[in-house]
Scaffold this motif. Structure first.
Motif, PDB file in Angstrom:
ATOM      1  N   PHE A 145       0.824  -1.198   0.000  1.00  0.00           N
ATOM      2  CA  PHE A 145       0.000   0.000   0.000  1.00  0.00           C
ATOM      3  C   PHE A 145       0.862   1.253   0.000  1.00  0.00           C
ATOM      4  CE2 PHE A 145      -2.602  -3.111   2.499  1.00  0.00           C
ATOM      5  CZ  PHE A 145      -3.496  -3.375   1.481  1.00  0.00           C
ATOM      6  N   ASP A 146       0.268   2.320  -0.551  1.00  0.00           N
ATOM      7  CA  ASP A 146       0.946   3.615  -0.633  1.00  0.00           C
ATOM      8  C   ASP A 146      -0.053   4.686  -0.203  1.00  0.00           C
ATOM      9  OD1 ASP A 146       2.828   5.524  -1.163  1.00  0.00           O
ATOM     10  OD2 ASP A 146       2.656   5.431  -3.341  1.00  0.00           O
ATOM     11  N   GLY A 147       0.440   5.868   0.060  1.00  0.00           N
ATOM     12  CA  GLY A 147      -0.419   7.027   0.291  1.00  0.00           C
ATOM     13  C   GLY A 147      -1.455   6.811   1.373  1.00  0.00           C
ATOM     14  N   CYS A 148      -2.698   7.172   1.059  1.00  0.00           N
ATOM     15  CA  CYS A 148      -3.754   7.163   2.066  1.00  0.00           C
ATOM     16  C   CYS A 148      -4.086   5.750   2.531  1.00  0.00           C
ATOM     17  CB  CYS A 148      -4.989   7.873   1.530  1.00  0.00           C
ATOM     18  SG  CYS A 148      -5.726   7.094   0.100  1.00  0.00           S
ATOM     19  N   THR A 149      -4.004   4.747   1.638  1.00  0.00           N
ATOM     20  CA  THR A 149      -4.301   3.388   2.078  1.00  0.00           C
ATOM     21  C   THR A 149      -3.286   2.922   3.106  1.00  0.00           C
ATOM     22  OG1 THR A 149      -5.262   2.907  -0.094  1.00  0.00           O
ATOM     23  CG2 THR A 149      -4.784   1.038   1.335  1.00  0.00           C
ATOM     24  N   ALA A 150      -2.019   3.214   2.871  1.00  0.00           N
ATOM     25  CA  ALA A 150      -0.987   2.846   3.849  1.00  0.00           C
ATOM     26  C   ALA A 150      -1.229   3.540   5.182  1.00  0.00           C
ATOM     27  CB  ALA A 150       0.388   3.196   3.294  1.00  0.00           C
ATOM     28  N   TYR A 322     -11.093   5.553   0.645  1.00  0.00           N
ATOM     29  CA  TYR A 322     -11.064   5.801  -0.797  1.00  0.00           C
ATOM     30  C   TYR A 322      -9.811   6.592  -1.154  1.00  0.00           C
ATOM     31  CZ  TYR A 322     -15.952   4.289  -0.747  1.00  0.00           C
ATOM     32  OH  TYR A 322     -17.115   3.570  -0.591  1.00  0.00           O
ATOM     33  N   THR A 323      -9.167   6.195  -2.245  1.00  0.00           N
ATOM     34  CA  THR A 323      -7.829   6.705  -2.538  1.00  0.00           C
ATOM     35  C   THR A 323      -7.800   8.121  -3.085  1.00  0.00           C
ATOM     36  OG1 THR A 323      -7.964   5.575  -4.678  1.00  0.00           O
ATOM     37  CG2 THR A 323      -6.859   4.401  -2.894  1.00  0.00           C
ATOM     38  N   SER A 324      -8.934   8.629  -3.507  1.00  0.00           N
ATOM     39  CA  SER A 324      -8.996  10.019  -3.980  1.00  0.00           C
ATOM     40  C   SER A 324     -10.442  10.478  -3.886  1.00  0.00           C
ATOM     41  CB  SER A 324      -8.474  10.148  -5.422  1.00  0.00           C
ATOM     42  OG  SER A 324      -9.246   9.372  -6.322  1.00  0.00           O
ATOM     43  N   SER A 325     -10.715  11.685  -4.322  1.00  0.00           N
ATOM     44  CA  SER A 325     -12.089  12.190  -4.284  1.00  0.00           C
ATOM     45  C   SER A 325     -12.933  11.484  -5.336  1.00  0.00           C
ATOM     46  CB  SER A 325     -12.102  13.695  -4.544  1.00  0.00           C
ATOM     47  OG  SER A 325     -11.803  13.948  -5.914  1.00  0.00           O
TER      48      SER A 325
END
Length: 472
Positions: A145-150, A322-325
């Motif tokens: 995972f990367d970013g917001c999921t991580a 959710y990974t983006s808007s």
């Protein structure tokens, strides 16, 4: 054999039935065919949701989410070969064993449906007796995972929520609560749903015929038997006859077709001037997954699936990073300069029940959809508790302290299965419409209660399972 609707269940059903060369299968689909030049560019990219106002592969409906105050929103259903499974976020997680055992419908217990879940998939991450190795739909999970999921996974685990290695590999009685990677039917960025995996290859068979861009207006019922459908398509209005008719038009479409054809609550039909063919509780107690949405200040992650991991709580809440808007998911990241991820708080075992009714006897008039999410105070209390957990996971970087009402767009149960003595049942345990010969419903309509996971994999399984009943 006539199948109305080439969605997730209809696509699987058509392939299964047409494997018998003696069975001639006609599939009528309101949306475009796979050969339409507009289709591939919209549905193949599994990292984008082709559901905006300019989309030619979806249909939009208005619904009222809550009663006090009325909250009107737009929901979307796929209108293309593959149905909503061709335009969704790729979430392909099975319902829990307890969901199917809880239906208490003969032939639909966990032990009955597991072979069909296995048959539809090739799981690229897990093997063994719980997973398929040679089915048409490839299933895999994000491993890093990367970013917001991580950020979400780390925060959830730091709060003591256990890691669930395989969300689709739970035995009966095994604890389901915890955080885990979502099984996805996205492989190398390409969404592969039942339309592409099942129906498209079957179209090469001589005994399969697809009528695309053709809307079914109503059923023709003679002496208590469904004998034909009235269609409107490129060739104008015409009638297609069949010895067996299966509605696979989705929980909204199948319910509307039944009702405009005289199968539904008698008083409503009579008030609209529709001759009653069968007094059945179509659309009277629908279920869905109510969802509250909270924008958060995590770094958005682009060029990844919209949802890579979820947390399921003991109380049946699914917390979704959710990974983006939503705007970025639909139109691309450049569309929304203020693009931010958000957390969804979805109640997976809601008590509230909604309604789908007719506004008119005209089959082209949209039905009236009411979710009635706030009709059960206990549901609102559960969502409130889930929002508190989401704020805790977000760690103080939520961009609003007031969640907004939304929906998971998982409407189901408009024509549920049930035993002979079940007053709620529109169908028998083999998906046959009660009181009408030669007519079945096979899609999300048939679920007596909605599953504790998103329903896409379950709906594909329903198509595979029901083929055995219809083929005899």
């Amino acid at each position: 054999m006539l199948i109305v609707g080439a969605g997730s269940a209809g696509s699987v059903l058509a392939e299964r039935l047409s494997a018998d060369p003696a069975c001639r299968v006609t599939v009528v689909e309101a949306g475009p065919a796979p050969t339409d030049a507009r289709v591939a560019q919209q549905i193949d990219n599994g990292l984008r949701l082709p559901i905006g106002t300019a989309s030619s592969v979806v249909r939009h409906y208005l619904t009222t989410l809550t009663d006090e105050p009325p909250r009107r929103v737009q929901i979307t259903r796929g209108a293309v070969v593959g149905g909503s499974g061709a335009v969704n976020g790729g979430y392909f997680c099975r319902g829990l064993p307890a969901d199917f055992d809880g239906w208490q419908v003969p032939g639909w217990a966990w032990r009955d449906v597991l072979p069909h879940f296995r048959a539809i998939e090739t799981d690229l991450d897990f093997g063994g007796p719980l997973h398929g190795a040679d089915g048409p739909i490839k299933v895999r999970r994000v491993s890093e995972f990367d970013g917001c999921t991580a950020s979400f996974v780390a925060a959830a685990r730091s709060l003591g929520h256990p890691w669930v290695e395989d969300l689709s590999g739970l035995e009966p009685g095994a604890p389901a609560a915890g955080v885990g990677a979502v099984p996805l039917n996205i492989d190398s960025g390409t969404r592969t749903g039942p339309g592409g995996a099942f129906l498209q290859p079957a179209l090469d068979r001589d005994n399969v015929h697809l009528l695309a861009d053709t809307r079914v207006l109503r059923l023709e019922i003679t002496a208590g038997r469904a004998t034909a459908v009235e269609c409107d398509g490129p060739a104008g209005r015409h009638t297609v006859t069949a010895d067996r008719i299966v509605l696979c038009a989705g929980a909204i479409g199948s319910a509307q077709l039944l009702m405009v054809s005289g199968i539904g609550p008698a008083k409503m039909l009579q008030d609209l001037g529709i001759d009653v063919r069968a007094n059945l509780p179509v659309g009277v107690a629908t279920s869905d997954h109510p969802e509250w949405v909270i924008p958060v200040g995590w770094t958005p992650t682009h060029d990844v699936p919209p949802l890579e991991a979820v947390l399921l709580t003991e109380s049946g809440l699914e917390i979704r990073p959710y990974t983006s808007s939503f705007a970025a998911m639909v139109h691309g990241p450049e569309h929304d300069p203020a693009d931010r991820p958000h957390i969804g708080v979805a109640l997976m075992r809601s008590r509230s029940r909604g309604r789908v009714t007719l506004a008119s006897a005209d089959p082209l008039a949209p039905p009236v959809i009411e979710h009635r999410y706030d009709s059960e105070p206990a549901d609102v209390a559960d969502l409130t508790a889930g929002a508190e957990l989401a704020f805790e996971i977000a760690g103080g970087i939520a961009e609003s302290d007031e969640p907004s009402w939304s929906t998971s767009q998982h409407l189901a149960g408009t024509a549920p299965m049930g035993a002979d003595d079940d007053p709620r049942a529109v169908l028998d345990e083999q998906c046959r419409v009660r009181g009408i010969e030669g007519l079945w419903v096979v899609d999300g309509s048939v679920m007596p209660t909605l599953t504790s996971r998103g329903p896409h994999a379950t709906i594909a399984m329903i198509g595979h399972r029901a083929a055995e009943f219809i083929a005899g």
